[in-house]
Design an enzyme around this catalytic site. Structure first.
Site, PDB file in Angstrom:
ATOM      1  N   ASP A 130      34.796  26.237  88.950  1.00  0.00           N
ATOM      2  CA  ASP A 130      34.264  27.596  88.822  1.00  0.00           C
ATOM      3  C   ASP A 130      34.140  28.234  90.199  1.00  0.00           C
ATOM      4  O   ASP A 130      34.960  27.977  91.081  1.00  0.00           O
ATOM      5  CB  ASP A 130      32.903  27.527  88.103  1.00  0.00           C
ATOM      6  CG  ASP A 130      32.647  28.733  87.220  1.00  0.00           C
ATOM      7  OD1 ASP A 130      32.494  29.835  87.761  1.00  0.00           O
ATOM      8  OD2 ASP A 130      32.597  28.564  85.987  1.00  0.00           O
ATOM      9  N   SER A 156      31.839  31.801  78.475  1.00  0.00           N
ATOM     10  CA  SER A 156      31.565  31.063  79.713  1.00  0.00           C
ATOM     11  C   SER A 156      30.233  30.349  79.645  1.00  0.00           C
ATOM     12  O   SER A 156      30.024  29.333  80.319  1.00  0.00           O
ATOM     13  CB  SER A 156      31.550  32.015  80.912  1.00  0.00           C
ATOM     14  OG  SER A 156      32.839  32.402  81.285  1.00  0.00           O
ATOM     15  N   HIS A 189      28.629  32.933  88.981  1.00  0.00           N
ATOM     16  CA  HIS A 189      29.089  32.437  87.676  1.00  0.00           C
ATOM     17  C   HIS A 189      28.954  30.924  87.563  1.00  0.00           C
ATOM     18  O   HIS A 189      28.421  30.397  86.569  1.00  0.00           O
ATOM     19  CB  HIS A 189      30.540  32.877  87.473  1.00  0.00           C
ATOM     20  CG  HIS A 189      31.088  32.636  86.105  1.00  0.00           C
ATOM     21  ND1 HIS A 189      31.673  31.449  85.744  1.00  0.00           N
ATOM     22  CD2 HIS A 189      31.151  33.429  85.012  1.00  0.00           C
ATOM     23  CE1 HIS A 189      32.078  31.517  84.480  1.00  0.00           C
ATOM     24  NE2 HIS A 189      31.770  32.710  84.017  1.00  0.00           N
TER      25      HIS A 189
END
Length: 874
Positions: free
Chosen positions: A143, A523, A201
């Site tokens: 990520d 996600s 994220h």
């Protein structure tokens, strides 16, 4: 274009291999000159590089892969994928695709504690009663990195060392930054050993897997969380593999490097909350994922956030046969602000372009209507004619068939509205992009109906906004998220596999960005499943392959209904259902395979065998049942592009079991034959996707039922339209400026490719469905003889493609454009493109129908672009 002597040498060489060139996914950009190469089993890096040098290919190695048995390179000479595919030992060639950091919806935080999403999945019981924490399990997060200094990742008894660095005795034990802060997908990556997250994220993902904010002391370790929360497996250790910079995109060659390093570092599970766009399972990341799982890992991948684009949109990275493609379910409670109208309070979601809680003064609302009196989508400025919307909040329907939130917001700004509320369809609080600086709110479907009814009674009532954010039970909570992508894939396989909480999830965020955030997306659902893998492994004192754990999760998932009705949600939306980790751990029963693909009416698998296994210590008797789910209809009124929101019908297949009950001794298995018949209801001419669940229920007390989903399509899938021809595509186009803006090409007499001032010229199409072979063919206009396929930069317009989305995030059409400068190849295996002589040529855009033989024109949908006259240096 100049054809160099080097290319001529290669064309004359005798090559022994015939590798396959794969095109990039529809709507996705690629790295210029970049390719991922898979070798034949007998070949290696040295053989490949020697072959490149001997054939005068100027290259630079970007990555080398071991398990994948291949490499990623940048070609600096005038060679393309077809050239590389002809080299000895080459099996497959893919252009390097660029992935964006997944777009997620960010919510405001609150001081109130939301209902934990763990209550939806049984994880709360595994924590409290069985004391499962994921201890001893390693999870690799591929990520944007992880903020390993965040107090929610403190390791028990090793806090001091871990707050200085990640490593031994810390929660984040392994890591690597493959790209550096300034990498954007186009620049040169600069790797180092520090995977610190500067975007957010990855830190949010890691917190869902294994963060722990229950014991943070405010002031000493940082700010307190807005609500107490703990991750699914709060004692796993992490590998942080950073593949994105602080913004922008990344190449899938880098993602594959991270996948292999995670394996070599001993990770048990890989989390990939990335991907996008529909595709076939032949993407290189999916191929590598299956290789890793076959070697003992587990892989969870995001199913995609394209639910507003209809069917065929499940994301590419989870399409492997062994990996888990994860759909999203909304949290039952969300942290939202509210508004009040006619004395009733309702929650709302803020458009991301507005960036703050709406603080407008009280003012009236003004619904926007279509000519027939129905609520308008707000896309057509003409619907505002005669209305004074200044100092008013306009109410519109959130249908995305014609435009998305940015488009309707721009129209409202032009009409001088003060703000906008958008009624979600079909339900819930939708994610809105919106127009910059314009107050826009997503409201629930029922709330929109309530507003409209109250306005009709008294149009002078005012809407007031609350700036307070609080925990509110929402419409659609506990149901599949509206944004979660629909399947099936291009081979009519059952994807996504299962769902997990992903809508409105509170988790960690980099301390430099506020420490905590509430985000929505697949996600967020994917790391929930990754953490669930860790709990399962700990409970079983073993580390089964990922497909084995996937079967346990799919067999025991909680099947969801469609909101507001009694029908079960299509398996093309929810997979096998919402993961129930408690049931997966406790069950002693299983069904193999974990899904059934019935295909279509012409190719239907009517007779299917399943195996029931009793892993318990006593004999068990199972009874069998069938639970039909709703069917999805996407083609009505002869539309060539699937509906953004499929229509739901009660089209049910019938299932006959070879026996109604079976007794299975402890540790033994039994085979059952299922006889399927497609739904009697439902019009085969509109190709409904039907589905359901086959259930085996133990008759013993406390026995846990297990099930598998099935999916099928009524009608002949080879008749489904491929290309969208309703909005003027396919067409000749050109790109304007540095930002890609596709516009129809002006009518000109001659395209002069010898003139550097000639604008970029493309053939552009929009695909509404997968095709096993998308081609752009060129014929002489004079005698209609075939001269080749469009080629550019060494690539040819030949190969399988997934479908396009309805629109880009900015509201522009999502299309696939193939640039052209007058080159063609005669076949997919031609090494060197040929520059056509000046003349007039006819262009055909052709897409092969699904499940057909490659016979042209018999099995192709063909669109004739007529003629174009070119001038070249040939």
């Amino acid at each position: 274009m100049k054809i160099t002597a080097i290319l001529s040498v290669i064309a004359a060489a005798t090559l022994v291999s015939a590798g396959k060139v794969h095109p990039i996914n529809a709507g996705r950009e690629h790295v210029s000159g970049g390719y991922i190469i898979e070798y034949e089993d007998h070949a290696n890096h040295r053989d490949f590089q020697n072959s490149l040098r001997s054939h005068k290919v100027d290259f630079k190695v970007r990555s080398e892969y071991g398990i994948f048995n291949g490499a990623a390179i940048t070609v600096n000479s005038e060679h393309g994928g077809n050239d590389l595919a002809k080299l000895p030992g080459v099996k497959n060639v893919w252009p390097i695709a660029r992935y964006s950091i997944p777009k997620v919806k960010q919510h405001k935080k609150t001081d109130k504690e939301p209902l934990s999403d763990h209550k939806m999945t049984g994880v709360d019981v595994l924590h409290d009663k069985y004391k499962l924490t994921g201890k001893g399990i390693k999870v690799g997060v591929i990520d944007t990195g992880i903020d390993y200094l965040h107090p929610a990742f403190a390791a028990k008894g090793a806090d001091k060392g871990c707050f200085a660095r990640y490593g031994k005795n810390c929660r984040v034990t392994h890591g690597w930054d493959f790209v550096g802060d300034h990498y954007d997908g186009k620049s040169t990556p600069k790797s180092d050993s520090d995977p610190m997250d500067c975007f957010g994220h990855g830190t949010h993902v890691a917190g869902i897997i294994g963060g722990n904010a229950l014991h943070i002391v405010p002031g000493k370790q940082g700010p307190a969380p807005p609500a107490a929360f703990v991750g699914v497996a709060p004692e796993v250790t992490f590998g942080a593999y950073r593949v994105f910079g602080c913004d922008g995109e990344t190449g899938n060659d880098i993602i594959m490097q991270a996948m292999e390093l995670a394996f070599n570092d001993g990770m048990d599970v890989i989390n990939m909350s990335l991907g996008g766009g529909s595709a076939y399972k032949t993407a290189p990341e999916a191929v590598l994922g299956d290789k890793l799982i076959a070697r003992g890992m587990a892989l969870a991948s995001a199913g995609g956030n394209d639910g507003s684009d209809g069917v065929w949109m499940v994301s590419d990275t989870g399409l492997g046969d062994l990996s888990s493609s994860v759909a999203s379910f909304d949290n039952a409670f969300q942290l939202l602000p509210s508004y009040t109208f006619a004395g009733v309070k309702h929650p709302y979601g803020i458009a991301s372009a507005y960036k703050k809680v709406i603080d407008l003064p009280a003012m009236p609302i003004q619904p926007i209507f279509e000519a027939d009196g129905s609520l308008s989508d707000g896309c057509d400025p003409a619907r505002y004619a005669g209305l004074d919307v200044t100092k008013k909040i306009v109410l519109v329907l959130g249908d995305v068939t014609r435009c998305k939130s940015g488009g309707r917001g721009t129209v409202a700004v032009g009409a001088k509205a003060a703000g906008m509320v958008v009624q979600t369809t079909p339900f819930g609080i939708a994610s809105l992009g919106g127009a910059p600086g314009f107050p826009m709110a997503s409201i629930e479907n029922k709330a929109g109906n309530d507003l409209l009814a109250a306005w009709k009674k008294d149009s002078k009532q005012t809407l007031t906004w609350s700036t307070k954010v609080e925990s509110i039970q929402v419409e659609g909570g506990g149901f599949p998220s509206g944004f979660s992508s629909y399947g099936l894939d291009g081979d009519l396989r059952s994807k996504p596999d299962l769902g997990a909480p992903g809508g409105a999830i509170l988790s960690t965020y980099p301390t430099a960005k506020g420490s905590y955030a509430v985000l929505s997306g697949t996600s967020m659902a994917t790391p929930y499943v990754a953490g669930a893998h860790a709990l399962y492994m700990q409970a079983k004192h073993a580390k089964p392959h990922g497909d084995v754990i996937r079967k346990a999760f799919k067999n025991t998932a909680t099947i969801s209904k469609d909101i507001g009705v009694s029908t079960l949600t299509s398996a093309a939306k929810q997979g096998s259902g919402l993961v129930n980790v408690l049931n997966a751990v406790l069950t002693t029963s299983s069904i193999t395979p974990d899904h059934i693909d019935l295909l279509d009416s012409v190719r239907m698998n009517k007779k299917v065998k399943i195996t029931i296994k009793n892993s318990g210590k006593k004999s068990e008797t199972y009874s069998f049942s069938h639970l039909p789910a709703s069917a999805l209809v996407s083609y009505t009124g002869n539309n060539t592009y699937p509906l953004a929101t499929p229509q739901i019908e009660a089209d049910s297949a019938s299932v006959v079991f070879s026996q109604k009950k079976v007794k299975i001794p402890a540790g033994k298995s039994a085979k059952i034959t299922l006889h399927f018949e497609e739904p009697k209801k439902g019009n085969a001419k509109v190709w409904p996707i039907y589905s359901g669940f086959v259930v085996a229920t133990p008759t013993s007390k406390n026995g846990i039922p297990v099930h598998v989903p099935y999916t099928g399509l009524k009608g002949d899938v080879s008749k489904i339209p491929i290309m969208d021809v309703e909005d003027g595509w396919p067409a000749f186009t050109h790109t304007e400026g540095e930002v890609s803006k596709i516009t129809p090409y002006p009518k000109v007499k001659v395209l002069d490719f010898t003139n550097p001032k000639t604008p970029s010229f493309e053939v552009t199409a929009k695909l509404g469905s997968h095709t096993p072979n998308y081609t752009i063919r060129v014929y002489k206009a004079s005698d209609k003889s075939f001269v080749g396929y469009l080629a550019s930069d060494g690539e040819a317009a030949i190969g399988p493609r997934g479908r396009n989305k309805l629109a880009n995030t900015d509201g522009s059409e999502n299309v696939w454009s193939f640039p052209w400068v007058g080159q063609v190849v005669s076949s997919a295996t031609q090494v060197v493109p040929t520059l056509l002589p000046s003349g007039t040529y006819r262009i055909e855009v052709a897409s092969q129908y699904k499940f057909t033989k490659d016979e042209y024109p018999k099995n192709y949908e063909i669109f004739d672009l007529k003629t174009v006259t070119i001038k070249t240096a040939a």
